[in-house]
Write an enzyme that holds these catalytic residues in place. Structure first.
Site, PDB file in Angstrom:
ATOM      1  N   HIS A  75       0.497  -1.178  -0.401  1.00 50.56           N
ATOM      2  CA  HIS A  75       0.037  -0.269   0.269  1.00 50.56           C
ATOM      3  C   HIS A  75       1.117   1.038  -0.513  1.00 50.56           C
ATOM      4  O   HIS A  75       1.570   1.419   1.032  1.00 50.56           O
ATOM      5  CB  HIS A  75      -0.873   0.535   1.280  1.00 50.56           C
ATOM      6  CG  HIS A  75      -1.580   0.812   1.144  1.00 50.56           C
ATOM      7  ND1 HIS A  75      -2.594   1.696   0.978  1.00 50.56           N
ATOM      8  CD2 HIS A  75      -1.630   2.600   2.492  1.00 50.56           C
ATOM      9  CE1 HIS A  75      -3.786   2.274   0.814  1.00 50.56           C
ATOM     10  NE2 HIS A  75      -2.634   3.002   1.322  1.00 50.56           N
ATOM     11  N   ASP A  96     -15.370   2.693   8.666  1.00 52.95           N
ATOM     12  CA  ASP A  96     -14.171   3.875   7.972  1.00 52.95           C
ATOM     13  C   ASP A  96     -14.570   4.614   7.276  1.00 52.95           C
ATOM     14  O   ASP A  96     -14.404   5.571   7.096  1.00 52.95           O
ATOM     15  CB  ASP A  96     -12.699   2.752   7.235  1.00 52.95           C
ATOM     16  CG  ASP A  96     -11.782   3.714   6.849  1.00 52.95           C
ATOM     17  OD1 ASP A  96     -11.210   4.183   7.437  1.00 52.95           O
ATOM     18  OD2 ASP A  96     -11.597   3.358   5.722  1.00 52.95           O
ATOM     19  N   ARG A 120     -15.079  13.194   7.614  1.00 51.46           N
ATOM     20  CA  ARG A 120     -13.533  13.539   7.697  1.00 51.46           C
ATOM     21  C   ARG A 120     -13.079  14.597   6.148  1.00 51.46           C
ATOM     22  O   ARG A 120     -12.760  15.448   6.617  1.00 51.46           O
ATOM     23  CB  ARG A 120     -12.186  12.852   7.276  1.00 51.46           C
ATOM     24  CG  ARG A 120     -12.103  11.796   9.385  1.00 51.46           C
ATOM     25  CD  ARG A 120     -11.185  10.866   8.976  1.00 51.46           C
ATOM     26  NE  ARG A 120      -9.892  10.689   8.520  1.00 51.46           N
ATOM     27  CZ  ARG A 120      -8.787  10.317   8.189  1.00 51.46           C
ATOM     28  NH1 ARG A 120      -9.426   8.672   8.122  1.00 51.46           N
ATOM     29  NH2 ARG A 120      -7.585  10.746   7.533  1.00 51.46           N
ATOM     30  N   SER A 151      -7.537   4.398   9.460  1.00 52.54           N
ATOM     31  CA  SER A 151      -7.879   4.296   8.367  1.00 52.54           C
ATOM     32  C   SER A 151      -7.441   3.091   6.867  1.00 52.54           C
ATOM     33  O   SER A 151      -7.828   2.080   6.264  1.00 52.54           O
ATOM     34  CB  SER A 151      -8.551   5.486   7.381  1.00 52.54           C
ATOM     35  OG  SER A 151      -9.237   5.259   6.015  1.00 52.54           O
ATOM     36  N   LYS A 170      -9.247  -0.612   6.710  1.00 49.10           N
ATOM     37  CA  LYS A 170      -9.845  -1.669   4.886  1.00 49.10           C
ATOM     38  C   LYS A 170      -8.072  -2.727   4.492  1.00 49.10           C
ATOM     39  O   LYS A 170      -8.703  -4.327   4.438  1.00 49.10           O
ATOM     40  CB  LYS A 170      -9.206  -0.836   4.669  1.00 49.10           C
ATOM     41  CG  LYS A 170     -10.413   0.165   4.304  1.00 49.10           C
ATOM     42  CD  LYS A 170     -10.254   1.358   3.612  1.00 49.10           C
ATOM     43  CE  LYS A 170      -9.373   2.434   3.890  1.00 49.10           C
ATOM     44  NZ  LYS A 170      -9.468   4.430   2.879  1.00 49.10           N
TER      45      LYS A 170
END
Lengths: 434, 434
Positions: A82, A161, A168, A183, A187
């Protein structure tokens, strides 16, 4: 327990208990706690921060808010990668095939472009026929057969989330390290992975502008993983200029193809290889990181990473020939050159400006509803440190619609700084955390 | 203009323009800006503060959100007095009649008890028949005839403040100096006054615990007034122990009567006289503050303040005889003595604890919907600095219902500290601002 008291205590810098965090997440998810209390809480977190214990509790409870994917029936260590988001960052499409070619199972949960940053799903969707909307069953089958699959985040995964993120976005509480960490990690943890390689970007083109913040974010995510026995490793990497030369969806797919054929930009190749090596090492396909680096290198040189990506494109309904015949990809209809106003050294290429200019002509999104134009973008002709003559081409804008080209060209021009002396050399990979 | 950008900039400590503040207030009042964005903005203000220019813009726009009362047809300077809230603070009922007796016109816009602090309207409503719900026309008429009237805040006045306040209450954003300042001042400015005397409380029983915060709040309110050409003067006064001896609505009316007959507690008399003198001076009924003090003193000594309160009680439908015959006021049915566990000096009487204990047995409110029991409360037998024997009575709780007496008695006991040495003497009036 009263929500207002929890907001009050967080506002005053106190640590909330695991039960109190659970009360907030559950209450917000089921509608018992209204948006206006949650947004005040999020702003209090922005200022007061969260302890590691709090951020783990927040992450766990967001995972528990929805379905979890179980990939334990697939053999081996499942490793995901990621990036916190950059400009020209197409490393997922290079590192993942290299690691998969080395035998690692890689469930790639990917995101979409937002603001000035790109998204892997959008890049893949520039390939005619490519399907990112696999069901969990299809995804699992694909992983079993090909070791690698690309999928978006399911609505069923960590819905808390999703709800918090939307809030947000509307309340200027995106840039909070504990909120970003929880967050991302909620996930990832819900998707059944065993290990995770993070690329935490820092610099003008990243959400984290300062290395100390990037480090804190990396440490927080590594800690969240550790507390649930998932190995997480983070590279902190420079995003002061775009990665590689191509920015824009189909343009980046072309650069991915070149790089997997060992003809790509040096920075992109270096970072992709390191990320692949980390994935191979965490995936237990090499005993040491040094050995893993050799494996990654060999998968690049023997073309097996390249073939793996072709195979996966085919498996997900795309036309694998696009990697050889770029004319099969969407192509822009117009081009505009940006030239250097003077001779000198390229001392800065503001990645955020390039990303915004690229988004402006259609490569990205302002809001989630915007439609992407896969053909457009920017191709740099130079990178930081290079010497240029006056009038030399710095980059080219590729567009299909003239509407915002003038504005985008102005922004791109502003992104470049040409100096009389050569800038100091900067490292691409700044730190490893975890 | 996007609301999220304004939240973002306030969060990052930037100053918003007058137009931007107006956009937020108007948008929130008309429903275009949702609660969840306003609460995030308010929490950002809590942390980032506001400049004097911003807080003036916020106040002006909240005034503009509703109707304004025009009292300009009444002769002379219209002076109001406001306290930020204390325990046992009944100075409004003493200072206002003294100043009115000196010829100042005093539109008293009063509040209600909330939390541990009392409210003037609730005290007045313990008088049988007293009407606080005058229409603006009745109020104007009363001021013309009697120079003094007591009224609650109209719903039509500064509705934006009402909406913002309710949100602050639910989102732990009450304790913000600019938000407190603009809330108080918007209501005052909309009510047509020319000058205002503020009593900013500081200490354990006040919202402001630190003198530096009280000073900042006072300065902000004085500045808001100055920018619209209203003279505002603030006293910063000690609220580390209750003011006077009586806490509770009818009990306080009795102490008011005694004080206006020059037989009240020293601290209450001193502060009430000083507030009255400030009102007389701002009301231009004395050329100097020294002369105003003499006038206030004479209105106390000659009984004209006392007669003025009687006159006003009668004019607003109440029975004026209650000031002489306390049995006409609601009376408690039970009493409980709290005794000193040891001999020594009273070194602390925590005003917040006393206020909470008093509220617990019915003298105050947790929420706006709670019903007040006018008869109940606490009468102190000692003040800070006094020497007591072991077993001496420190105070008495007066109640009509046994339900919470045990808990309240415990709280009251905890409020007292008895030490072997005499505490340092503290000033009651700490500072004058403006």
């Amino acid at each position: 327990m009263r929500t207002v008291d929890l907001i009050h205590r967080k506002r005053d810098g106190e640590e909330l208990s695991v039960e109190e965090i659970a009360y907030l997440v559950d209450g917000y998810t089921n509608g018992g706690i209204p948006d206006y209390q949650m947004s005040a809480f999020l702003m209090a977190v922005f200022f007061s921060g969260m302890t590691d214990r709090e951020v783990s509790a927040l992450t766990d409870r967001m995972v528990a808010s929805g379905a979890s994917v179980d990939l334990s029936d697939l053999p081996g260590v499942k490793v995901d990668k990621h990036s916190t988001g950059g400009v020209g960052d197409k490393t997922s499409l290079i590192a993942a095939p290299l690691a998969a070619a080395a035998g690692v199972t890689i469930p790639m949960i990917s995101g979409r472009a937002l603001g000035h940053t790109g998204g892997t799903l959008d890049k893949l969707e520039s390939i005619p026929g490519f399907r990112t909307g696999l069901s969990i069953e299809e995804f699992r089958e694909q992983l079993g057969k090909h070791q690698l699959g690309f999928i978006g985040q399911s609505q069923e995964v960590a819905p808390a989330d999703g709800k918090v993120y939307a809030l947000r976005d509307a309340t200027a509480t995106v840039e909070s390290i504990p909120l970003i960490a929880s967050s991302i990690m909620s996930k990832k943890l819900a998707m059944g992975l065993d290990a995770l390689v993070l690329d935490v970007k820092v610099g003008s083109g990243a959400f984290m502008k300062k290395q100390v913040d990037a480090r804190r974010l990396a440490q927080m995510m590594v800690g969240i993983g550790r507390r649930v026995d998932k190995r997480v490793q983070a590279l902190i990497t420079d995003m002061n200029q775009p990665l590689g030369y191509a920015i824009g969806n189909a343009l980046e797919v072309m650069e991915v193809s070149q790089t997997l054929q060992n003809a790509g930009p040096a920075d992109l190749t270096q970072l992709s290889l390191e990320l692949a090596a980390r994935m191979i090492h965490l995936g237990k396909k090499a005993a040491s990181i040094e050995e893993a680096r050799e494996v990654a290198q060999s998968k690049l040189l023997d073309g097996s990473g390249y073939r793996k990506l072709k195979e996966v494109i085919g498996a997900q309904g795309g036309n694998p020939q696009v990697l050889d015949r770029f004319e099969l990809l969407p192509n822009a209809t117009g081009a505009r050159e940006i030239s250097s106003p003077r001779a000198g050294y390229v001392s800065a290429i503001d990645a955020e400006y390039i990303g915004l200019a690229s988004a402006m002509i259609g490569a990205g999104r302002d809001t989630k509803e915007d439609v992407i134009d896969p053909a457009v973008g920017v191709i740099l002709e130079v990178k930081i440190g290079q010497k240029v003559d006056a009038g030399a081409v710095l980059c080219r804008l590729y567009y299909t619609n003239e509407e915002h080209v003038e504005e985008a060209a102005q922004l791109v021009e502003d992104a470049f700084r040409i100096s009389s002396t050569a800038p100091e050399e900067r490292a691409l990979i700044l730190e490893v955390v975890g």
